[in-house]
Design a protein around this motif. Sequence first.
Motif, mmCIF file in Angstrom:
data_model
loop_
_atom_site.group_PDB
_atom_site.id
_atom_site.type_symbol
_atom_site.label_atom_id
_atom_site.label_comp_id
_atom_site.label_asym_id
_atom_site.label_seq_id
_atom_site.Cartn_x
_atom_site.Cartn_y
_atom_site.Cartn_z
ATOM 1 N N SER A 3 1.060 5.115 -4.359
ATOM 2 C CA SER A 3 -0.044 4.307 -3.949
ATOM 3 C C SER A 3 -0.719 3.714 -5.233
ATOM 4 O O SER A 3 -0.982 4.361 -6.172
ATOM 5 C CB SER A 3 -1.243 5.003 -3.093
ATOM 6 N N VAL A 25 3.505 16.613 -0.478
ATOM 7 C CA VAL A 25 2.447 15.869 -0.861
ATOM 8 C C VAL A 25 1.800 16.647 -2.401
ATOM 9 O O VAL A 25 1.632 17.554 -2.440
ATOM 10 C CB VAL A 25 1.180 15.678 -0.076
ATOM 11 N N ALA A 46 1.462 9.706 -3.821
ATOM 12 C CA ALA A 46 0.132 8.676 -4.167
ATOM 13 C C ALA A 46 -0.547 9.030 -5.174
ATOM 14 O O ALA A 46 -1.615 8.537 -5.774
ATOM 15 C CB ALA A 46 -0.514 8.628 -2.793
ATOM 16 N N GLN A 47 -0.944 10.473 -5.520
ATOM 17 C CA GLN A 47 -2.026 11.074 -6.340
ATOM 18 C C GLN A 47 -1.552 11.807 -7.545
ATOM 19 O O GLN A 47 -2.230 12.236 -8.059
ATOM 20 C CB GLN A 47 -2.749 12.051 -5.666
ATOM 21 N N ALA A 104 -3.016 9.262 5.629
ATOM 22 C CA ALA A 104 -1.958 8.136 5.764
ATOM 23 C C ALA A 104 -0.561 8.912 5.799
ATOM 24 O O ALA A 104 0.533 8.471 6.350
ATOM 25 C CB ALA A 104 -1.800 7.326 4.451
ATOM 26 N N THR A 105 -0.422 10.333 5.380
ATOM 27 C CA THR A 105 0.650 10.891 5.313
ATOM 28 C C THR A 105 1.255 11.192 6.611
ATOM 29 O O THR A 105 2.450 11.166 6.966
ATOM 30 C CB THR A 105 0.491 12.281 4.400
ATOM 31 N N LYS A 119 -6.743 5.227 -7.582
ATOM 32 C CA LYS A 119 -5.368 6.192 -8.169
ATOM 33 C C LYS A 119 -5.365 6.141 -9.590
ATOM 34 O O LYS A 119 -6.039 5.442 -10.399
ATOM 35 C CB LYS A 119 -4.387 5.548 -7.403
ATOM 36 N N SER A 150 -3.909 16.833 3.262
ATOM 37 C CA SER A 150 -3.533 15.498 2.610
ATOM 38 C C SER A 150 -4.475 14.343 3.210
ATOM 39 O O SER A 150 -5.208 14.721 4.345
ATOM 40 C CB SER A 150 -2.242 15.093 2.902
ATOM 41 N N PHE A 151 -4.382 13.240 2.514
ATOM 42 C CA PHE A 151 -4.927 11.852 3.165
ATOM 43 C C PHE A 151 -4.342 11.644 4.420
ATOM 44 O O PHE A 151 -3.190 12.093 4.672
ATOM 45 C CB PHE A 151 -5.018 10.958 1.985
ATOM 46 N N SER A 181 0.694 -1.331 0.248
ATOM 47 C CA SER A 181 -0.007 -0.030 -0.176
ATOM 48 C C SER A 181 0.812 1.334 0.033
ATOM 49 O O SER A 181 2.048 1.090 0.339
ATOM 50 C CB SER A 181 -0.845 0.185 1.148
ATOM 51 N N GLY A 182 0.132 2.347 -0.152
ATOM 52 C CA GLY A 182 0.935 3.704 -0.292
ATOM 53 C C GLY A 182 1.448 3.888 1.194
ATOM 54 O O GLY A 182 2.341 4.500 1.514
ATOM 55 N N THR A 183 0.481 3.709 2.197
ATOM 56 C CA THR A 183 0.890 3.908 3.461
ATOM 57 C C THR A 183 2.156 3.173 3.937
ATOM 58 O O THR A 183 2.975 3.851 4.904
ATOM 59 C CB THR A 183 -0.455 3.514 4.424
ATOM 60 N N ASP A 218 5.435 12.442 -1.341
ATOM 61 C CA ASP A 218 3.969 11.656 -1.239
ATOM 62 C C ASP A 218 3.419 11.759 -2.659
ATOM 63 O O ASP A 218 2.875 12.785 -2.955
ATOM 64 C CB ASP A 218 3.312 12.154 -0.214
#
Length: 349
Positions: free
Chosen positions: A174, A124, A152-153, A81-82, A179, A78-79, A53-55, A150
């Motif tokens: 992620s 991010v 992820a996006q 998880a960051t 995504k 951010s989400f 996972s990204g986390t 980060d």
Amino acid sequence: MIRIIEPRFSEEEKEAILRVLESQQITRGEFTKRFQEEFAHYLGVEYVFTVCSGTVALFIALKAIGVEGQRVVVPALSFMATIDAVYLAGGIPVVVDVDDYYTMDVQQLEDAVKKYRPKVVIPVHLYGQMADMESIMFLSEKYGFYVLEDAAQAHGASFKGKKAGAWGHIAAFSFYASKNVPMGEGGAVVTNDSNLAREVRKWIDFGDHPAFNVRITEFQAAIGTVQLKHLDERNRRRREIARKYASALDINGHLIHPSEREGAYHVFHLYTLRHPMRDKIIEVLKEREIDARVYYPYLLSELRKAEHLPLPRAERFKRELFSIPVHPYLTDREVDYIVESLASVVACV
Ligand SMILES: Cc1ncc(COP(=O)(O)O)c(C=O)c1O
């Protein structure tokens, strides 16, 4: 309902999955190896390590650097998880404000760096647009901190011709279902630094210290490989849709569209606008069968009660932000319908 995010798969993914089954090797095989190589080539980096996972990618990147008891700067928006990855890796987060592009405010970052002397900074690339990595890398040289992107996006996003993930000392991606490169679940740690790569490997291949099993299966890698092949064309479609949205009529002048930083290539993971009456707008769009949502209804500082600098922009943005569908499978008709609906909603709120 026009969904806000929609991964889509075709015969190509089906064939890839069948090939995995026929190979009789459903984990640690050729597909994972191939995805890692192709993603490294795509980004222009030396090392890519897929994880579950990204986390977990963020967590392992932080562990590879070593942040126990050290300060780590994250942006307010951010989400979760960051910031969660920082706590999980034993770091102490410091939250800074965002700029008008919804990414880390560089001026405030310098204030935070002088005050807290962080070991790591995590910009991010929110909604698909990169943070001002040139300034952040300049500050990194000046003050001596690590930069963990980060991303992820931001698959395929770039700034001044260099891709997201290739700017920092290390980066996390992620491949969660929503995504721009979906695998279902998945993530990657990427770096050009051989020392960091060696530390990352210890978290993946079992060995020097206790570690989790963080591998993806061959099925995920097979889907990822097909999706990666189509990433650029799908990002172009996202940008085309974004251009149409930007032309949506706003007779009252209260609607704020996302803007592209000079030198940036935005890949519109999300199309995020601002409006003082956003709750009403979301309600009306939903009545019209258009999914609209708030990413994110929290600031990382309040969510996890973390230390922070003043966050005037993020506080305001949090009350005004909303996102509308921008995925590449929207038809022209759907896009026109969304533009029309948005224009008529903002005309009467
Ligand atoms: C900015 C950001 N960072 C980290 C993550 C964590 O990724 P994952 O859900 O794969 O753990 C996500 C996505 O969910 C994200 O959007």
